[in-house]
Structures are given as C-alpha cells and as structure tokens.
Design a protein around this motif. Structure first.
Motif, mmCIF file in Angstrom:
data_model
loop_
_atom_site.group_PDB
_atom_site.id
_atom_site.type_symbol
_atom_site.label_atom_id
_atom_site.label_comp_id
_atom_site.label_asym_id
_atom_site.label_seq_id
_atom_site.Cartn_x
_atom_site.Cartn_y
_atom_site.Cartn_z
ATOM 1 N N VAL A 75 0.811 -1.220 0.000
ATOM 2 C CA VAL A 75 0.000 0.000 0.000
ATOM 3 C C VAL A 75 0.844 1.269 0.000
ATOM 4 C CG1 VAL A 75 -1.934 -1.138 1.142
ATOM 5 C CG2 VAL A 75 -0.210 0.057 2.535
ATOM 6 N N SER A 76 2.150 1.148 0.196
ATOM 7 C CA SER A 76 3.006 2.333 0.165
ATOM 8 C C SER A 76 3.363 2.752 -1.250
ATOM 9 C CB SER A 76 4.285 2.098 0.977
ATOM 10 O OG SER A 76 5.134 1.167 0.340
ATOM 11 N N THR A 77 2.924 1.970 -2.251
ATOM 12 C CA THR A 77 3.143 2.320 -3.650
ATOM 13 C C THR A 77 1.806 2.635 -4.303
ATOM 14 O OG1 THR A 77 2.892 0.082 -4.577
ATOM 15 C CG2 THR A 77 5.073 0.706 -3.711
ATOM 16 N N GLN A 78 1.830 3.561 -5.246
ATOM 17 C CA GLN A 78 0.592 3.922 -5.928
ATOM 18 C C GLN A 78 0.012 2.725 -6.661
ATOM 19 O OE1 GLN A 78 0.988 7.203 -8.662
ATOM 20 N NE2 GLN A 78 -1.215 7.392 -8.983
ATOM 21 N N ALA A 83 -4.132 -1.296 -7.126
ATOM 22 C CA ALA A 83 -4.455 -2.693 -7.397
ATOM 23 C C ALA A 83 -5.303 -3.291 -6.284
ATOM 24 C CB ALA A 83 -3.177 -3.502 -7.585
ATOM 25 N N LEU A 84 -5.045 -2.902 -5.048
ATOM 26 C CA LEU A 84 -5.839 -3.376 -3.914
ATOM 27 C C LEU A 84 -7.300 -2.991 -4.088
ATOM 28 C CD1 LEU A 84 -6.464 -4.323 -1.007
ATOM 29 C CD2 LEU A 84 -5.492 -2.153 -0.199
ATOM 30 N N GLY A 123 6.372 6.203 4.410
ATOM 31 C CA GLY A 123 5.828 5.543 3.235
ATOM 32 C C GLY A 123 4.663 4.629 3.546
ATOM 33 N N VAL A 124 4.808 3.798 4.556
ATOM 34 C CA VAL A 124 3.740 2.843 4.876
ATOM 35 C C VAL A 124 2.579 3.540 5.581
ATOM 36 C CG1 VAL A 124 3.125 0.767 6.152
ATOM 37 C CG2 VAL A 124 5.325 0.899 4.964
ATOM 38 N N LEU A 131 -2.639 6.918 -0.213
ATOM 39 C CA LEU A 131 -2.802 6.223 -1.485
ATOM 40 C C LEU A 131 -4.054 5.342 -1.513
ATOM 41 C CD1 LEU A 131 0.901 5.227 -2.245
ATOM 42 C CD2 LEU A 131 -0.489 6.901 -3.490
ATOM 43 N N VAL A 132 -4.281 4.576 -0.448
ATOM 44 C CA VAL A 132 -5.461 3.716 -0.415
ATOM 45 C C VAL A 132 -6.732 4.569 -0.365
ATOM 46 C CG1 VAL A 132 -6.698 1.924 0.863
ATOM 47 C CG2 VAL A 132 -4.207 1.809 0.636
#
Length: 298
Positions: A75-78, A83-84, A123-124, A131-132
């Motif tokens: 989840v720390s990446t766009q 995708a989640l 990030g996390v 991001l989420v």
C-alpha cells in the motif's frame, strides 16, 4: 441498540494478517461484511519474516461461513494501493469501508535516524493511508457513501522518544483525516481516526507479557466497527482507545490575548495568558479558526 450489521457491505482492511487488523477483519466478516484482507506478511510489515500472510485470516473467515479475499499488494506504492482497491471492486463490485491499519516501526533516536528509516515509516503509514484512501475516494463519491477509519497513534498526538518518523507520520494522518472528512461530507463519506494502545506483534517488546490480556486487539475492535458503520454520526474525529477505555482526542485553541502592536517584550509579559488553556474552542475547520481570530482583531 440493535446489532450492527454489515450485510451487503464490502470492507478493505490493510495490515490485516495479524494483531489489530486481523481482529478488525474477523469482526467485520462476522457481522456480514465481505472483507479484503490486505497484508504483505512479515513481523514488522515487511515481505519477509515468520509471520503468516493474509491467507490464514481468509481461511478463518471462510471457515466461519464468511466471505473474504486475500491481497498482498504494497500500500506504500501507488500501483499497490490502486491494485488493492481495483481488485476489491473486480471481486465484489463495490467498496464501502476502508480501514487503514498497515504499519511498520523503525525506532531510533533522531540523531541516529537514517533517511531510509524516515522514508520507510512515512511511506507505509502516511503515504499508504493517502494512497489507499485516494484510490477509493472517487468510488465513494460516485456512490454517495463511504467510511474510512485511519490509524494515528499517541506517539503522534503527544510525542515519544525515538519515534520522530512514526510520530510525524501519525500526526500527518490526523490532518489528512480532518481534510478528507470535510471533502467527503456532502457525499456521506465519513472519515475518522483511532489512536490505539494494544499488545500486538509491533508492540510486544514495549509491554510486559501480562499486558496481553488487558490490551488485546479485541479491546480496540468495537470502536473500529462502530466508526465503520452507517449509523455512526462522527466524522473528522480522533479517538484514543485501549483496554476498554475510549476517549475523544481533539485539537483546541486557548483564549489567547490580543496585542495589536506587540513587541517581543509584550509577548514575554503576557506569556502566561498566551499559554492559558481555558476557555478553549475547537474549530471544525480552517475557516472557523480564522474567523475566531478575525472576530477579535478586526
């Protein structure tokens, strides 16, 4: 109050393989929600370690007659956050609830903290929450409904030695929560945050073993379930929770003083009054806080 049910609702819970997230996922599923169980696995939220991934939680939910889907995106990446959410929409056709719970620790004194330690935690926690939430926010607006429960921390609200990275991320989540609550209000999107105190895989080194029974994740879960439910009227709020104790935490402004032509010496002379805590006000947004100042100085 009648039993709170989530029949027909779909919930996404990040960091849900163990500890708090696992408890949230199991309880939401037990109350009828379809749950996407997101976790990378690993003791500290990384991709390695002895901890199980989300599949075990899904098996337990399905064994109890519920419906769940495992997800291992970062989840720390766009790309991972998108995708989640897209995976949840593809599988279940909707998302109603997001519980942003994923987290890691990289505790060090500020003098010894590396940029990598800082970036990993920000990030996390903060970036992942952003991001989420962003990935699902358009869906919430389109359908006129959504619930987001974010995770802040007493370390962010009140500070803690050796956790400057964690504290900064967690206080950032408070600001994000309040801003999203304002933006989501007319779409029935409620956004709140909890500051949990619990004995989990990330905190077991901080508490004596006896704390496990008193500070179990199950003592936090009822508040998350309530905040995730359509009947809960709160939005833009922060709640401290642990061991069965729940309290609202709020940012307030004291009465202050008006010194139109103040010198530094005037400020020093009035320092006790400037620091007075009562009577305080709790602005609901920037406009309200600004108006308080304008009312006194104009």
């Amino acid at each position: 109050m009648t039993d709170l049910r989530f029949d027909g609702r779909v919930a996404v819970v990040t960091g849900a393989a163990q500890g708090l997230g696992r408890s949230y996922a199991l309880e939401l599923a037990a109350r009828g929600a379809k749950v996407v169980v997101n976790d990378l696995g690993g003791r500290d939220g990384g991709t390695t370690g002895e901890a199980e991934g989300p599949e075990g939680v899904v098996e337990q939910i399905e064994g109890d007659g519920g419906v769940a889907e495992a997800d291992t995106h970062d989840v720390s990446t766009q790309e991972g956050a998108q995708a989640l959410v897209e995976g949840a929409l593809d599988r279940f056709g909707r998302v109603d609830i997001v519980v942003n719970n994923a987290g890691i620790l990289r505790d060090k004194s500020f003098k010894n903290m590396s940029v990598a330690d800082w970036d990993a935690v920000i990030g996390v926690h903060l970036r992942g929450t952003f991001l989420v939430s962003q990935a699902v926010f358009g869906h919430f607006r389109e359908h006129g409904y959504g619930r987001i429960v974010n995770t802040t921390s007493p370390s962010g609200l009140f500070g803690n030695f050796g956790q400057s990275n964690y504290a900064a991320a967690k206080m950032g989540i408070v600001g994000l929560t309040k801003a999203l609550a304002i933006e989501g209000a007319k779409y029935d999107v409620a956004v709140n945050a909890i500051a949990p105190l619990a004995y989990t895989r990330m905190t077991e080194d901080l508490f004596p073993p006896a704390a496990a029974a008193k500070l179990g994740p199950e003592k936090v879960t009822p508040l998350v379930v309530w905040l995730a439910h359509e009947d809960c009227p709160a939005t833009g709020e922060v709640y401290s929770v642990g061991g069965g104790r729940i309290a609202r935490v709020f940012v307030a402004e004291g009465p202050g003083v008006v010194l139109p032509d103040a010198t530094p010496e005037d400020i020093g002379d009035n320092w006790p009054d400037i620091n007075a805590e009562r009577p305080y006000v709790i602005p609901r947004n920037l406009a309200e806080q600004t108006q308080v100042i304008l009312n006194e100085v104009m």
